[in-house]
Design a protein around this motif. Sequence first.
Motif, PDB file in Angstrom:
ATOM      1  N   CYS A  95       0.955  -1.245  -0.040  1.00  0.00           N
ATOM      2  CA  CYS A  95       0.090  -0.103   0.016  1.00  0.00           C
ATOM      3  C   CYS A  95       0.703   1.248   0.136  1.00  0.00           C
ATOM      4  O   CYS A  95       1.461   1.718   1.054  1.00  0.00           O
ATOM      5  CB  CYS A  95      -1.030  -0.030   1.152  1.00  0.00           C
ATOM      6  N   ASN A  96       1.432   1.750  -0.955  1.00  0.00           N
ATOM      7  CA  ASN A  96       2.183   2.699  -1.307  1.00  0.00           C
ATOM      8  C   ASN A  96       1.730   4.156  -1.179  1.00  0.00           C
ATOM      9  O   ASN A  96       0.428   4.410  -1.687  1.00  0.00           O
ATOM     10  CB  ASN A  96       2.712   2.741  -2.577  1.00  0.00           C
ATOM     11  N   ILE A  97       2.362   5.151  -0.357  1.00  0.00           N
ATOM     12  CA  ILE A  97       1.790   6.365  -0.197  1.00  0.00           C
ATOM     13  C   ILE A  97       2.465   7.261  -1.161  1.00  0.00           C
ATOM     14  O   ILE A  97       3.544   7.085  -2.011  1.00  0.00           O
ATOM     15  CB  ILE A  97       2.129   7.023   1.010  1.00  0.00           C
ATOM     16  N   ILE A  98       1.530   8.224  -1.768  1.00  0.00           N
ATOM     17  CA  ILE A  98       1.888   9.129  -3.157  1.00  0.00           C
ATOM     18  C   ILE A  98       2.476  10.263  -2.377  1.00  0.00           C
ATOM     19  O   ILE A  98       2.000  11.076  -1.638  1.00  0.00           O
ATOM     20  CB  ILE A  98       0.662   9.560  -3.968  1.00  0.00           C
ATOM     21  N   LEU A  99       3.711  10.302  -2.678  1.00  0.00           N
ATOM     22  CA  LEU A  99       4.643  11.547  -2.177  1.00  0.00           C
ATOM     23  C   LEU A  99       5.449  12.193  -3.339  1.00  0.00           C
ATOM     24  O   LEU A  99       6.002  11.351  -4.289  1.00  0.00           O
ATOM     25  CB  LEU A  99       5.655  11.097  -0.998  1.00  0.00           C
ATOM     26  N   PRO A 100       5.796  13.599  -3.084  1.00  0.00           N
ATOM     27  CA  PRO A 100       6.541  14.101  -4.154  1.00  0.00           C
ATOM     28  C   PRO A 100       8.061  13.872  -3.991  1.00  0.00           C
ATOM     29  O   PRO A 100       8.892  14.244  -4.662  1.00  0.00           O
ATOM     30  CB  PRO A 100       6.590  15.726  -3.790  1.00  0.00           C
ATOM     31  N   PHE A 101       8.507  13.069  -2.877  1.00  0.00           N
ATOM     32  CA  PHE A 101       9.890  12.696  -2.744  1.00  0.00           C
ATOM     33  C   PHE A 101       9.803  11.088  -2.110  1.00  0.00           C
ATOM     34  O   PHE A 101       8.856  10.583  -1.537  1.00  0.00           O
ATOM     35  CB  PHE A 101      10.512  13.609  -1.918  1.00  0.00           C
ATOM     36  N   GLU A 102      10.932  10.601  -1.996  1.00  0.00           N
ATOM     37  CA  GLU A 102      11.413   9.203  -1.300  1.00  0.00           C
ATOM     38  C   GLU A 102      10.725   8.129  -1.810  1.00  0.00           C
ATOM     39  O   GLU A 102      11.207   7.319  -2.097  1.00  0.00           O
ATOM     40  CB  GLU A 102      11.366   9.360  -0.017  1.00  0.00           C
ATOM     41  N   GLN A 103       9.333   8.070  -1.859  1.00  0.00           N
ATOM     42  CA  GLN A 103       8.798   6.487  -2.279  1.00  0.00           C
ATOM     43  C   GLN A 103       8.070   6.350  -3.290  1.00  0.00           C
ATOM     44  O   GLN A 103       7.371   7.053  -3.918  1.00  0.00           O
ATOM     45  CB  GLN A 103       7.752   6.509  -0.805  1.00  0.00           C
ATOM     46  N   LYS A 104       8.771   5.146  -3.726  1.00  0.00           N
ATOM     47  CA  LYS A 104       7.659   4.780  -5.092  1.00  0.00           C
ATOM     48  C   LYS A 104       7.825   2.949  -4.808  1.00  0.00           C
ATOM     49  O   LYS A 104       8.546   2.627  -3.809  1.00  0.00           O
ATOM     50  CB  LYS A 104       8.584   4.890  -6.316  1.00  0.00           C
ATOM     51  N   PRO A 105       6.842   2.390  -5.364  1.00  0.00           N
ATOM     52  CA  PRO A 105       6.645   0.949  -5.174  1.00  0.00           C
ATOM     53  C   PRO A 105       8.000   0.366  -5.306  1.00  0.00           C
ATOM     54  O   PRO A 105       8.649   0.231  -6.581  1.00  0.00           O
ATOM     55  CB  PRO A 105       5.500   0.461  -6.137  1.00  0.00           C
ATOM     56  N   ASN A 106       8.414  -0.612  -4.459  1.00  0.00           N
ATOM     57  CA  ASN A 106       9.469  -1.506  -4.848  1.00  0.00           C
ATOM     58  C   ASN A 106       9.173  -2.518  -5.733  1.00  0.00           C
ATOM     59  O   ASN A 106       7.946  -2.967  -6.181  1.00  0.00           O
ATOM     60  CB  ASN A 106       9.996  -2.097  -3.396  1.00  0.00           C
ATOM     61  N   PRO A 107      10.288  -3.143  -6.087  1.00  0.00           N
ATOM     62  CA  PRO A 107      10.086  -4.116  -7.372  1.00  0.00           C
ATOM     63  C   PRO A 107       9.610  -5.620  -6.957  1.00  0.00           C
ATOM     64  O   PRO A 107       9.692  -6.384  -7.795  1.00  0.00           O
ATOM     65  CB  PRO A 107      11.498  -4.094  -8.132  1.00  0.00           C
ATOM     66  N   TYR A 108       9.573  -5.901  -5.672  1.00  0.00           N
ATOM     67  CA  TYR A 108       9.159  -7.194  -5.080  1.00  0.00           C
ATOM     68  C   TYR A 108       7.706  -7.375  -4.829  1.00  0.00           C
ATOM     69  O   TYR A 108       7.224  -7.645  -3.632  1.00  0.00           O
ATOM     70  CB  TYR A 108      10.002  -7.450  -3.954  1.00  0.00           C
ATOM     71  N   LEU A 109       6.671  -6.775  -5.658  1.00  0.00           N
ATOM     72  CA  LEU A 109       5.251  -6.768  -5.183  1.00  0.00           C
ATOM     73  C   LEU A 109       4.481  -7.656  -6.444  1.00  0.00           C
ATOM     74  O   LEU A 109       4.580  -7.139  -7.343  1.00  0.00           O
ATOM     75  CB  LEU A 109       4.755  -5.131  -5.069  1.00  0.00           C
ATOM     76  N   HIS A 110       3.679  -8.409  -5.978  1.00  0.00           N
ATOM     77  CA  HIS A 110       2.542  -9.171  -6.838  1.00  0.00           C
ATOM     78  C   HIS A 110       1.614  -8.145  -7.168  1.00  0.00           C
ATOM     79  O   HIS A 110       0.897  -8.069  -8.353  1.00  0.00           O
ATOM     80  CB  HIS A 110       2.263 -10.380  -6.296  1.00  0.00           C
TER      81      HIS A 110
ATOM     82  N   ILE B 110      -1.736   5.463  -2.759  1.00  0.00           N
ATOM     83  CA  ILE B 110      -2.720   5.934  -1.800  1.00  0.00           C
ATOM     84  C   ILE B 110      -2.497   7.402  -1.850  1.00  0.00           C
ATOM     85  O   ILE B 110      -1.453   7.501  -1.402  1.00  0.00           O
ATOM     86  CB  ILE B 110      -2.971   4.995  -0.812  1.00  0.00           C
ATOM     87  N   PRO B 111      -3.070   8.256  -1.801  1.00  0.00           N
ATOM     88  CA  PRO B 111      -2.932   9.638  -1.772  1.00  0.00           C
ATOM     89  C   PRO B 111      -2.786  10.129  -0.333  1.00  0.00           C
ATOM     90  O   PRO B 111      -2.501  11.206  -0.130  1.00  0.00           O
ATOM     91  CB  PRO B 111      -3.632  10.550  -2.822  1.00  0.00           C
ATOM     92  N   TYR B 112      -3.594   9.466   0.565  1.00  0.00           N
ATOM     93  CA  TYR B 112      -4.088  10.157   1.644  1.00  0.00           C
ATOM     94  C   TYR B 112      -3.255   9.281   2.923  1.00  0.00           C
ATOM     95  O   TYR B 112      -3.744   7.957   2.849  1.00  0.00           O
ATOM     96  CB  TYR B 112      -5.379  10.235   2.052  1.00  0.00           C
ATOM     97  N   PHE B 113      -2.647   9.723   3.731  1.00  0.00           N
ATOM     98  CA  PHE B 113      -1.994   8.733   4.691  1.00  0.00           C
ATOM     99  C   PHE B 113      -2.991   8.165   5.449  1.00  0.00           C
ATOM    100  O   PHE B 113      -2.840   6.986   5.975  1.00  0.00           O
ATOM    101  CB  PHE B 113      -1.026   9.790   5.787  1.00  0.00           C
ATOM    102  N   PHE B 114      -4.064   8.730   6.044  1.00  0.00           N
ATOM    103  CA  PHE B 114      -5.125   8.354   6.759  1.00  0.00           C
ATOM    104  C   PHE B 114      -5.851   6.928   6.273  1.00  0.00           C
ATOM    105  O   PHE B 114      -6.194   6.047   6.732  1.00  0.00           O
ATOM    106  CB  PHE B 114      -5.747   8.866   7.530  1.00  0.00           C
ATOM    107  N   VAL B 115      -5.807   7.035   4.939  1.00  0.00           N
ATOM    108  CA  VAL B 115      -6.516   5.891   4.269  1.00  0.00           C
ATOM    109  C   VAL B 115      -5.644   4.860   4.023  1.00  0.00           C
ATOM    110  O   VAL B 115      -5.914   3.727   4.447  1.00  0.00           O
ATOM    111  CB  VAL B 115      -6.994   6.140   2.689  1.00  0.00           C
ATOM    112  N   ARG B 116      -4.465   5.109   3.770  1.00  0.00           N
ATOM    113  CA  ARG B 116      -3.387   3.831   3.654  1.00  0.00           C
ATOM    114  C   ARG B 116      -3.144   3.324   5.062  1.00  0.00           C
ATOM    115  O   ARG B 116      -3.046   2.135   5.041  1.00  0.00           O
ATOM    116  CB  ARG B 116      -2.026   4.520   3.247  1.00  0.00           C
TER     117      ARG B 116
ATOM    118  N   PHE C  82      -5.284   2.564   7.479  1.00  0.00           N
ATOM    119  CA  PHE C  82      -6.388   1.777   7.694  1.00  0.00           C
ATOM    120  C   PHE C  82      -6.236   0.393   6.891  1.00  0.00           C
ATOM    121  O   PHE C  82      -6.648  -0.730   7.231  1.00  0.00           O
ATOM    122  CB  PHE C  82      -7.777   2.351   7.829  1.00  0.00           C
ATOM    123  N   LEU C  83      -5.930   0.645   5.736  1.00  0.00           N
ATOM    124  CA  LEU C  83      -5.715  -0.571   4.843  1.00  0.00           C
ATOM    125  C   LEU C  83      -4.660  -1.688   5.209  1.00  0.00           C
ATOM    126  O   LEU C  83      -4.870  -2.698   5.127  1.00  0.00           O
ATOM    127  CB  LEU C  83      -5.406   0.303   3.216  1.00  0.00           C
ATOM    128  N   LEU C  84      -3.448  -0.931   5.783  1.00  0.00           N
ATOM    129  CA  LEU C  84      -2.337  -1.668   6.538  1.00  0.00           C
ATOM    130  C   LEU C  84      -2.952  -2.639   7.528  1.00  0.00           C
ATOM    131  O   LEU C  84      -2.151  -3.510   7.996  1.00  0.00           O
ATOM    132  CB  LEU C  84      -1.222  -0.802   6.624  1.00  0.00           C
TER     133      LEU C  84
END
Length: 254
Positions: free
Chosen positions: A113-128, A133-139, A141-143
């Motif tokens: 469950c990747n957070i959309i940020l203008p820096f640092e984070q993008k999905p890693n290559p080991y995901l099926h 997710i653009p909002y921290f609080f939504v992400r 609760f999904l986790l």
Amino acid sequence: MQEESKRNLSSFYLSEERDFLDGPRSRLKELWFTVKVQYHFIRAFRKLHFIGPCVTVFGSARFDEENVNYKKAEEVGKVLSKMGFAVMTGGGPGIMEAANKGAYLNNGYSVGCNIILPFEQKPNPYLHKWINIPYFFVRKFLLLKYSYAFVVMPGGIGTLDELFEALTLIQTKMIHHFPVVLFGKEYHKELYDHIKIMSESESISKDDTNLLFLTDSVDEMEEHLKEHAVKRFGLIEKKMETKWWFGETRPKRT
């Protein structure tokens, strides 16, 4: 050009959530924001509905492959997948990547469950499977929503936030008493000691200290989860029926 467009979109979502938290706005703005939040929840429910029993692994995004905590998180992901759990993380680098990698390379199922940020984070290559997710609080609760246990590796402020969110929901019985494994005795020593101080000061009950299991051992973690997740909740692998009229398909391992 495409990367710049992504950064601009990320900055937009970040400023939008900041504006929402900045106090009352017009009724129309508040209504429109809740509609968009609802859209992202429904989109996530559709995407993640068939991933099966998960364990969520929390930890720092800043550790590289040479770090001992990265290597230990990779072992954790491998063992969790061997137990039949889908391994869920925040989908980014560091500990998240390591746990996903451990599952992915050992025929497990790996979810982010990747957070959309203008820096640092993008999905890693080991995901099926992953969802942005653009909002921290939504992400957040999904986790929590799809998991029967939580493994907290060494991390920073965000990791502590996720840890205490899970503990609060368990303590207040908003979710079941799922096992919470605090992994790394030396790293978490002062944190664990402070929780015991809270108990001794009666700001939490003595039983609340039992919400955490502190260990350095992947084998101990496995035995604890077998007893307090697999056995307690009667977890068995079962196939959920898809509904073609919802456009649903089963997750595939690639």
